[in-house]
Design an enzyme around this catalytic site. Structure first.
Site, mmCIF file in Angstrom:
data_model
loop_
_atom_site.group_PDB
_atom_site.id
_atom_site.type_symbol
_atom_site.label_atom_id
_atom_site.label_comp_id
_atom_site.label_asym_id
_atom_site.label_seq_id
_atom_site.Cartn_x
_atom_site.Cartn_y
_atom_site.Cartn_z
ATOM 1 N N GLY A 1 0.788 -1.237 0.000
ATOM 2 C CA GLY A 1 0.000 0.000 0.000
ATOM 3 C C GLY A 1 0.813 1.276 0.000
ATOM 4 N N GLU B 1 3.841 4.827 5.218
ATOM 5 C CA GLU B 1 2.682 3.922 5.198
ATOM 6 C C GLU B 1 1.537 4.546 4.397
ATOM 7 O OE1 GLU B 1 1.066 1.399 5.348
ATOM 8 O OE2 GLU B 1 1.200 0.267 7.209
ATOM 9 N N ASP B 2 0.645 3.688 3.954
ATOM 10 C CA ASP B 2 -0.536 4.191 3.253
ATOM 11 C C ASP B 2 -1.562 4.751 4.240
ATOM 12 O OD1 ASP B 2 -1.052 1.666 4.327
ATOM 13 O OD2 ASP B 2 -1.890 0.822 2.484
ATOM 14 N N ASP C 1 -4.881 2.863 10.711
ATOM 15 C CA ASP C 1 -6.288 2.589 10.985
ATOM 16 C C ASP C 1 -6.416 2.260 12.477
ATOM 17 O OD1 ASP C 1 -8.983 1.987 10.335
ATOM 18 O OD2 ASP C 1 -8.504 -0.102 9.941
ATOM 19 N N GLY D 1 -4.028 1.057 14.154
ATOM 20 C CA GLY D 1 -2.700 1.347 14.684
ATOM 21 C C GLY D 1 -1.918 0.091 15.049
ATOM 22 N N LEU E 1 1.306 -0.640 12.740
ATOM 23 C CA LEU E 1 2.404 0.297 12.940
ATOM 24 C C LEU E 1 3.000 0.205 14.328
ATOM 25 C CD1 LEU E 1 3.729 2.203 10.998
ATOM 26 C CD2 LEU E 1 1.538 1.394 10.205
ATOM 27 N N LYS F 1 -6.933 7.448 9.998
ATOM 28 C CA LYS F 1 -8.340 7.349 10.435
ATOM 29 C C LYS F 1 -8.345 7.368 11.961
ATOM 30 C CE LYS F 1 -9.698 3.753 7.442
ATOM 31 N NZ LYS F 1 -10.596 2.643 7.094
ATOM 32 N N ASP G 1 -5.921 -1.059 -1.306
ATOM 33 C CA ASP G 1 -6.727 -2.033 -2.052
ATOM 34 C C ASP G 1 -7.979 -2.459 -1.303
ATOM 35 O OD1 ASP G 1 -5.175 -3.590 -0.051
ATOM 36 O OD2 ASP G 1 -6.151 -5.300 -1.026
HETATM 37 P P1 IMP Z 1 -4.078 -0.989 11.108
HETATM 38 O O1 IMP Z 1 -5.502 -1.318 11.467
HETATM 39 O O2 IMP Z 1 -3.705 0.425 11.495
HETATM 40 O O3 IMP Z 1 -3.151 -2.017 11.650
HETATM 41 O O4 IMP Z 1 -3.993 -1.041 9.529
HETATM 42 C C1 IMP Z 1 -3.674 -2.232 8.899
HETATM 43 C C2 IMP Z 1 -3.697 -2.154 7.414
HETATM 44 O O5 IMP Z 1 -5.058 -2.296 7.045
HETATM 45 C C3 IMP Z 1 -3.249 -0.884 6.726
HETATM 46 O O6 IMP Z 1 -1.856 -0.780 6.572
HETATM 47 C C4 IMP Z 1 -3.915 -1.085 5.379
HETATM 48 O O7 IMP Z 1 -3.152 -1.937 4.569
HETATM 49 C C5 IMP Z 1 -5.216 -1.756 5.786
HETATM 50 N N1 IMP Z 1 -6.313 -0.770 5.829
HETATM 51 C C6 IMP Z 1 -6.816 -0.115 6.893
HETATM 52 N N2 IMP Z 1 -7.818 0.705 6.538
HETATM 53 C C7 IMP Z 1 -7.926 0.559 5.193
HETATM 54 C C8 IMP Z 1 -8.775 1.173 4.209
HETATM 55 O O8 IMP Z 1 -9.646 2.017 4.472
HETATM 56 N N3 IMP Z 1 -8.582 0.748 2.922
HETATM 57 C C9 IMP Z 1 -7.633 -0.172 2.559
HETATM 58 N N4 IMP Z 1 -6.820 -0.744 3.446
HETATM 59 C C10 IMP Z 1 -6.968 -0.384 4.748
HETATM 60 MG MG MG Z 2 -0.515 -0.761 4.797
#
Ligand code: IMP
Ligand code: MG
Length: 186
Positions: free
Chosen positions: A42, A97-98, A101, A103, A106, A129, A157
């Site tokens: 991403g 990072e893209d 969400d 967290g 990361l 977010k 994606d």
């Molecule tokens: P985390 O929940 O912060 O660990 O995010 C995990 C991963 O979920 C991110 O790096 C993205 O690859 C994916 N992700 C979270 N939110 C979205 C979204 O809205 N669209 C696409 N991928 C997402």
């Molecule tokens: Mg990602």
């Protein structure tokens, strides 16, 4: 299930913001070299655009982490699928990072990388977010804070699709459309 993509952040707005981030990073790291770590897949589109706008010397490395499953929610179990090629010892590192969400990805990744002896370690994300945060993560550079919607494009994606969209869009699933809701209520 078929889905429709509604534009949230158009391409030109993203380009302006990445230019601003590049200028800030260039100023913050004046006289130093930055080592950018792209979190695949991403972060790849964002990192390429960002790197082009940083004026101090830049080196790049890539890693891939996976939270299990192909759904729209990360379940919190993270594993390194592809590790970095180079050591981080004494480098000024920025993880690119893209999206942040929950967290979880990361916070895990930053802990692992911190243990590898970088001189400094920062995080730059295109999207944040904040409403969805479960684990606290310190984000140093943020492109855009966005609402709690599932987004695609610019590297992000849905089920491996839509990474190549040049803008960020919200995925609207067919059952979310007013026509569907109306039909369902009849
Ligand atoms: P985390 O929940 O912060 O660990 O995010 C995990 C991963 O979920 C991110 O790096 C993205 O690859 C994916 N992700 C979270 N939110 C979205 C979204 O809205 N669209 C696409 N991928 C997402
Ligand atoms: Mg990602």
């Amino acid at each position: 299930m078929s889905e429709h993509i509604k534009v949230l952040l158009p391409e030109d707005e993203i380009a302006v913001r990445i230019q601003e981030l590049g200028e800030r990073i260039s100023a913050d790291y004046a006289g130093r070299q930055v080592h950018l770590i792209c979190v695949l897949k991403g972060g790849s589109f964002f990192m390429c655009e960002l790197a082009k706008r940083i004026t101090v010397p830049v080196s790049l490395d890539f890693m891939s982490v996976s939270s299990y499953g192909g759904d729209t929610k990360s379940c919190g179990v993270v594993r390194i699928v592809k590790d970095l090629d180079e050591s981080l010892k004494d480098k000024d590192v920025i993880v690119v990072e893209d999206i942040v969400d929950s967290g979880r990805t990361l916070s895990y990744l930053l802990e692992v990388l911190k243990g590898r002896g970088p001189k400094s370690l920062r995080l730059c994300t295109l999207l944040d977010k904040p409403d969805r945060r479960v684990v606290n993560v310190n984000v140093d550079y943020t492109g855009f804070q966005i609402p709690d919607e599932f987004v695609v494009g610019y590297g992000l994606d849905y089920d491996q699709k839509y990474r190549n969209l040049p803008y960020i869009g919200i995925v609207e699933f067919e059952s979310d459309t007013p026509q569907q809701a109306e039909r369902a209520s009849i």
